[in-house]
Structure formats: structure tokens, C-alpha cells
Scaffold this motif. Structure first.
Motif, PDB file in Angstrom:
ATOM      1  N   ARG A  74      49.813  14.004  33.344  1.00 12.78           N
ATOM      2  CA  ARG A  74      50.239  14.591  34.620  1.00 12.78           C
ATOM      3  C   ARG A  74      50.508  16.084  34.499  1.00 12.78           C
ATOM      4  O   ARG A  74      50.520  16.806  35.492  1.00 12.78           O
ATOM      5  CB  ARG A  74      51.495  13.872  35.123  1.00 12.78           C
ATOM      6  N   GLN A  75      50.740  16.586  33.284  1.00 14.45           N
ATOM      7  CA  GLN A  75      51.047  18.002  33.096  1.00 14.45           C
ATOM      8  C   GLN A  75      49.818  18.830  32.726  1.00 14.45           C
ATOM      9  O   GLN A  75      49.922  20.042  32.566  1.00 14.45           O
ATOM     10  CB  GLN A  75      52.115  18.157  31.996  1.00 14.45           C
ATOM     11  N   LEU A  76      48.646  18.203  32.602  1.00 19.38           N
ATOM     12  CA  LEU A  76      47.430  18.948  32.277  1.00 19.38           C
ATOM     13  C   LEU A  76      47.053  19.886  33.408  1.00 19.38           C
ATOM     14  O   LEU A  76      47.178  19.538  34.592  1.00 19.38           O
ATOM     15  CB  LEU A  76      46.272  17.984  32.018  1.00 19.38           C
ATOM     16  N   ASP A  77      46.604  21.099  33.077  1.00 21.61           N
ATOM     17  CA  ASP A  77      46.129  22.020  34.118  1.00 21.61           C
ATOM     18  C   ASP A  77      44.614  22.108  34.150  1.00 21.61           C
ATOM     19  O   ASP A  77      44.037  22.763  35.007  1.00 21.61           O
ATOM     20  CB  ASP A  77      46.731  23.419  33.933  1.00 21.61           C
ATOM     21  N   ALA A  78      43.923  21.446  33.208  1.00 24.57           N
ATOM     22  CA  ALA A  78      42.464  21.436  33.204  1.00 24.57           C
ATOM     23  C   ALA A  78      41.974  20.166  32.521  1.00 24.57           C
ATOM     24  O   ALA A  78      42.519  19.744  31.503  1.00 24.57           O
ATOM     25  CB  ALA A  78      41.919  22.658  32.481  1.00 24.57           C
ATOM     26  N   LYS A 102      39.641  22.576  36.899  1.00 25.95           N
ATOM     27  CA  LYS A 102      41.097  22.649  37.001  1.00 25.95           C
ATOM     28  C   LYS A 102      41.660  21.464  37.770  1.00 25.95           C
ATOM     29  O   LYS A 102      41.002  20.892  38.647  1.00 25.95           O
ATOM     30  CB  LYS A 102      41.513  23.949  37.710  1.00 25.95           C
ATOM     31  N   VAL A 103      42.861  21.105  37.461  1.00 29.91           N
ATOM     32  CA  VAL A 103      43.591  20.105  38.223  1.00 29.91           C
ATOM     33  C   VAL A 103      44.965  20.675  38.548  1.00 29.91           C
ATOM     34  O   VAL A 103      45.415  21.637  37.932  1.00 29.91           O
ATOM     35  CB  VAL A 103      43.747  18.778  37.438  1.00 29.91           C
ATOM     36  N   LYS A 104      45.599  20.080  39.528  1.00 33.40           N
ATOM     37  CA  LYS A 104      46.939  20.531  39.910  1.00 33.40           C
ATOM     38  C   LYS A 104      47.967  19.691  39.179  1.00 33.40           C
ATOM     39  O   LYS A 104      48.114  18.492  39.457  1.00 33.40           O
ATOM     40  CB  LYS A 104      47.135  20.394  41.429  1.00 33.40           C
ATOM     41  N   PRO A 105      48.689  20.260  38.215  1.00 32.53           N
ATOM     42  CA  PRO A 105      49.669  19.463  37.461  1.00 32.53           C
ATOM     43  C   PRO A 105      50.785  18.957  38.368  1.00 32.53           C
ATOM     44  O   PRO A 105      51.141  19.589  39.360  1.00 32.53           O
ATOM     45  CB  PRO A 105      50.219  20.453  36.428  1.00 32.53           C
ATOM     46  N   PRO A 107      54.449  18.734  39.095  1.00 32.44           N
ATOM     47  CA  PRO A 107      55.627  19.465  38.622  1.00 32.44           C
ATOM     48  C   PRO A 107      56.609  18.542  37.917  1.00 32.44           C
ATOM     49  O   PRO A 107      56.746  17.370  38.256  1.00 32.44           O
ATOM     50  CB  PRO A 107      56.236  20.035  39.913  1.00 32.44           C
TER      51      PRO A 107
END
Length: 220
Positions: A74-78, A102-105, A107
Motif C-alpha cells: 500500500r505504500q509503494l509509489d511505483a 506510478k500508483v497513488k500510495p 497514506p
């Protein structure tokens, strides 16, 4: 698993073949092409794109080992980077690499501390307006027993709808224990949809936690 949809557009002044496609994933992940795949599951089939034309690629991304858990994902940004092979009719060919996906982590503030929610089983593809089943798992990571409820907010779920009651109660959960809950959903329009708007509440509290996009659903 995560479904990744990439739209490839021909920005040249003429026609061009998309000859291959590959998603190079971040460490701990692996990708398989779903749409446009050949018999071996690869992306080597030729796709002609006219000037301004586009083509969609859909990959399924899964864990390649146990080095990542649900929180880390869930915290990955890519997810990784996209590599595209191209060929000009009666002309040169090559490969364009390094297109970051890219993905939206989610928060870190999302999620009720001590309660975790994840999707255990999700079909790779579903049919529009046909109910399908997902299996949710709630884990109590607190030091006390809880009585969790899962709430589906239809205002936030978009084209994904819950089939039946929008609030489901689970049995009492002791510390470090988990409970599974099968739920029927349906999708109202074709496309790739992120399942969001799902909350977990503790029956003894008014606080609720939302976990962002839990999984992606591909509907035809």
C-alpha cells in the motif's frame, strides 16, 4: 493482486506497429499481460497503431515472493516501468523503456490502528451487471477483543456496487486473530475499476477507517 491498465498512444506522424510490451516490476512483484497476450502469456503480438491511435494493455501484478506484506504494498509509489517494442512499416524498429508506472500510495493515516483489511481472493475478470464474489479478511492487531463491521459507502465506490446490505458484521475477534467474509459485488460499466470506499469500524467505537483502493476489478 493488482490490475494495471496502460494506454499506449501513437504520437508519431504515421502508422507504427506495437511489437512487444513488458512491465518490469519493482522488487518482490511480478507482472503478467492479460490483454493482447500471445499463447505464452507474453506481449509479442503485433498491433498496428495509426496516427493518433491508441491501444490498451492490462497487466496483473502479484507478489513474486513473501518479501512484501499488504502494508508495504500500500505504500509503494511505483509498480515498475513499461518497455515497448515498436516497428515502423518498411522502416526501423526499436524499444522504448523507462516509462514509470506510478500508483497513488495509501497514506499512513488511513486505516484504524490495529485493524487491517485486505482482499484475499478476486476474480481476474468479471462480466458487467453479473454478481461476483470477493473474500475480505479483517485482522485484529490490537491487544483487546473487538467486534468489527465492514461498511460499504456506495457514494465512493463508483461503478462497483455491493450486492446486498452495505454493512456487514463479523464475529468477535480476539487479539491477533482474523476473520474472513465473502461478499458479492457487481460492476455497472465496462473497464478497470478500483475497489474503494470500504471502511472497517469497531462496534464499540464511532471511529472508522478507510483503506484506499483494495484491489482492481476488470469488467467486460
Amino acid at each position: 493482486q493488482l490490475l494495471v491498465e496502460c494506454s499506449v498512444e501513437n504520437a508519431t506522424q504515421g502508422s507504427i506497429y506495437l511489437s512487444s510490451s513488458r512491465l518490469d516490476c519493482a522488487e518482490g512483484l511480478k507482472a503478467t499481460l492479460l490483454s493482447g497476450a500471445d499463447d505464452d502469456g507474453g506481449g509479442s503480438s503485433m498491433q498496428l497503431l495509426k496516427k493518433g491511435g491508441s491501444h490498451s494493455l492490462v497487466f496483473t501484478v502479484t507478489l513474486s515472493d513473501d518479501s512484501l506484506d499488504s502494508l508495504a504494498i500500500r505504500q509503494l509509489d511505483a509498480v515498475g516501468s513499461l518497455a515497448l517494442g515498436w516497428h515502423v512499416p518498411d522502416g526501423p524498429s526499436g524499444c522504448a523503456e523507462g516509462h514509470a508506472i506510478k500508483v497513488k500510495p495509501v497514506p499512513a493515516s488511513l486505516g484504524l490502528q490495529g485493524l487491517d483489511l485486505q482482499v484475499l481472493a478476486c476474480p481476474r475478470q468479471v462480466k458487467v451487471e453479473v454478481p461476483f464474489q470477493l473474500e475480505f479478511e479483517v485482522t485484529n492487531r490490537t491487544s483487546t477483543a473487538v467486534e468489527p463491521r465492514i461498511h460499504f459507502d456506495i457514494r465512493l465506490m463508483g461503478a462497483v456496487r455491493v450486492h446486498g446490505a452495505t454493512q456487514r458484521s463479523l464475529s468477535r475477534l480476539e487479539p491477533n486473530c482474523s476473520a474472513k467474509l465473502p461478499v458479492e459485488l457487481l460492476v455497472t460499466i465496462p473497464g478497470l475499476h478500483g475497489l474503494q470506499g470500504v471502511f472497517v469500524c469497531d462496534g464499540s467505537s464511532t471511529t472508522r477507517a478507510e483503506f484506499g483502493v483494495l484491489c482492481d476489478v476488470l469488467a467486460f
